[in-house]
Design an enzyme around this catalytic site. Sequence first.
Site, short mmCIF file in Angstrom:
data_model
loop_
_atom_site.label_atom_id
_atom_site.label_comp_id
_atom_site.label_asym_id
_atom_site.label_seq_id
_atom_site.Cartn_x
_atom_site.Cartn_y
_atom_site.Cartn_z
CG HIS A 1 -8.38 44.48 26.40
ND1 HIS A 1 -8.54 45.11 25.19
CD2 HIS A 1 -8.69 43.18 26.21
CE1 HIS A 1 -8.94 44.21 24.30
NE2 HIS A 1 -9.04 43.04 24.89
CB CYS B 1 -6.13 42.00 23.86
SG CYS B 1 -7.27 41.16 22.79
CG ASN C 1 -11.79 42.66 22.34
OD1 ASN C 1 -10.83 43.38 22.10
ND2 ASN C 1 -11.68 41.46 22.88
N1 ACO Z 1 -26.04 35.07 21.33
C1 ACO Z 1 -26.85 34.26 22.02
N2 ACO Z 1 -26.43 33.22 22.74
C2 ACO Z 1 -25.11 32.99 22.78
C3 ACO Z 1 -24.20 33.79 22.08
C4 ACO Z 1 -24.71 34.87 21.33
N3 ACO Z 1 -23.92 35.70 20.63
N4 ACO Z 1 -22.97 33.32 22.32
C5 ACO Z 1 -23.09 32.27 23.11
N5 ACO Z 1 -24.38 32.05 23.41
C6 ACO Z 1 -24.95 31.02 24.25
C7 ACO Z 1 -24.03 29.86 24.44
O1 ACO Z 1 -24.16 28.97 23.35
C8 ACO Z 1 -24.54 29.25 25.74
O2 ACO Z 1 -25.67 28.46 25.45
P1 ACO Z 1 -25.87 27.01 26.16
O3 ACO Z 1 -25.90 27.32 27.63
O4 ACO Z 1 -27.16 26.57 25.58
O5 ACO Z 1 -24.68 26.23 25.73
C9 ACO Z 1 -25.04 30.45 26.51
O6 ACO Z 1 -25.15 31.53 25.56
C10 ACO Z 1 -24.14 30.90 27.65
O7 ACO Z 1 -22.82 30.88 27.25
P2 ACO Z 1 -21.65 31.19 28.26
O8 ACO Z 1 -20.36 30.86 27.60
O9 ACO Z 1 -21.96 30.63 29.60
O10 ACO Z 1 -21.77 32.75 28.41
P3 ACO Z 1 -20.89 33.68 29.30
O11 ACO Z 1 -21.71 34.32 30.33
O12 ACO Z 1 -19.62 33.02 29.71
O13 ACO Z 1 -20.49 34.84 28.27
C11 ACO Z 1 -18.68 35.51 26.87
C12 ACO Z 1 -19.77 34.49 27.10
C13 ACO Z 1 -19.30 36.86 26.67
C14 ACO Z 1 -17.88 35.14 25.62
C15 ACO Z 1 -17.75 35.54 28.11
O14 ACO Z 1 -17.36 34.24 28.43
C16 ACO Z 1 -16.54 36.38 27.90
O15 ACO Z 1 -16.63 37.59 27.75
N6 ACO Z 1 -15.35 35.78 27.92
C17 ACO Z 1 -14.13 36.51 27.71
C18 ACO Z 1 -13.95 36.70 26.26
C19 ACO Z 1 -12.95 37.73 25.91
O16 ACO Z 1 -12.76 38.71 26.59
N7 ACO Z 1 -12.31 37.48 24.79
C20 ACO Z 1 -11.48 38.43 24.22
C21 ACO Z 1 -10.07 38.16 24.47
S1 ACO Z 1 -9.22 39.36 23.62
C22 ACO Z 1 -8.41 38.82 22.21
O17 ACO Z 1 -7.31 38.35 22.31
C23 ACO Z 1 -9.04 39.02 20.86
#
Ligand code: ACO
Length: 311
Positions: free
Chosen positions: A236, A112, A266
């Site tokens: 980003h 990214c 994204n």
């Molecule tokens: N729908 C419903 N529930 C979900 C989903 C979904 N799509 N995805 C995860 N959950 C659940 C999880 O299983 C978890 O359940 P549990 O507590 O029973 O285990 C719960 O939701 C909470 O999960 P968290 O990981 O705590 O959620 P968080 O608030 O951290 O948000 C997210 C997750 C959105 C992925 C966040 O961590 C994030 O944005 N991280 C950065 C990711 C990013 O930017 N990646 C791109 C990098 S760029 C590249 O190189 C491609």
Amino acid sequence: MNAGILGLGRYLPEKIVTNADLEKVMDTSDEWIRTRTGIEQRRIANDDIDTSDMAYEAATAALKNADVSAEEIDLILVATVTPDRPFPSMACVIQERLGAKKAAAMDVSAACAGFMYAMITAQQFIQTGVYKNVLIVGVEKLSKITNWDDRNTAVLFGDGAGAAVVGPVSEGRGILSFELGADGSGGKHLLQDGEYITMNGREVFKFAVRQMGESSLNVLDKAGLKKEDVDLLVPHQANIRIMEASRERLGLPVEKMAKTVHKYGNTSAASIPIALVEEMEAGKIKEDDLIVMVGFGGGLTWGAIALRWGK
Ligand code: ACO
């Protein structure tokens, strides 16, 4: 010789996939996706449109916007982690399609942060007077490497392309300062493992919030500028909560941050140029505006640029 942006272009596939569409195929909800990420919908390319097709469309638009012909391009850099195939590079494929006969061509792999890496590579050739016009493209077809059975990642990504022609600009304009960085020890948190993307969302989130804020402040410092001088932040577009944290770190009002994450998700290397084109087309960028672009991604990698708009 200062290097700046001479023109911009983008391409987004027509097909829209909404959160409601995803609710039908996986255990997720529109409410979860919107509150955790800010994403409402994303564009997904059909099977007959590959990465090079999107790159070509965005590149063509950027050349037109810059009023630079394909024959005048000295170098093509394509930032992507989802090429049609490992080689020939996407840069070579579009070099042929554009008819950019004299251009050297290669791809850049920095996930990214790829567009930031490509822009600074372009700047080095322009600054030294070696090349005049460099075409850079950020493009991804992430849908190819998305595991549609993994709700942790499948809801986050979209396909698209953004391009810029980078060339010499007048003194005081163009790229004022930059920071590029990498931390390979964090590579395990975000990678393509086999066929698909896997991610430790929480680790990436923490890294992104810290790095986006720090890099933005560092480029301002290097350019001898202050937070108050910033007219537009182009982060980003990974997650609205990460973007908001960067905006708050710079103390900027909401209208000074480019935002497309709600409609495109994204798009990795394409997200910064796409967001920049949309600001330009909306007439929100004026001559001599100070723009801070900042990205992070798998690697882990990061990059930030302070740029004074105009030729
Ligand atoms: N729908 C419903 N529930 C979900 C989903 C979904 N799509 N995805 C995860 N959950 C659940 C999880 O299983 C978890 O359940 P549990 O507590 O029973 O285990 C719960 O939701 C909470 O999960 P968290 O990981 O705590 O959620 P968080 O608030 O951290 O948000 C997210 C997750 C959105 C992925 C966040 O961590 C994030 O944005 N991280 C950065 C990711 C990013 O930017 N990646 C791109 C990098 S760029 C590249 O190189 C491609």
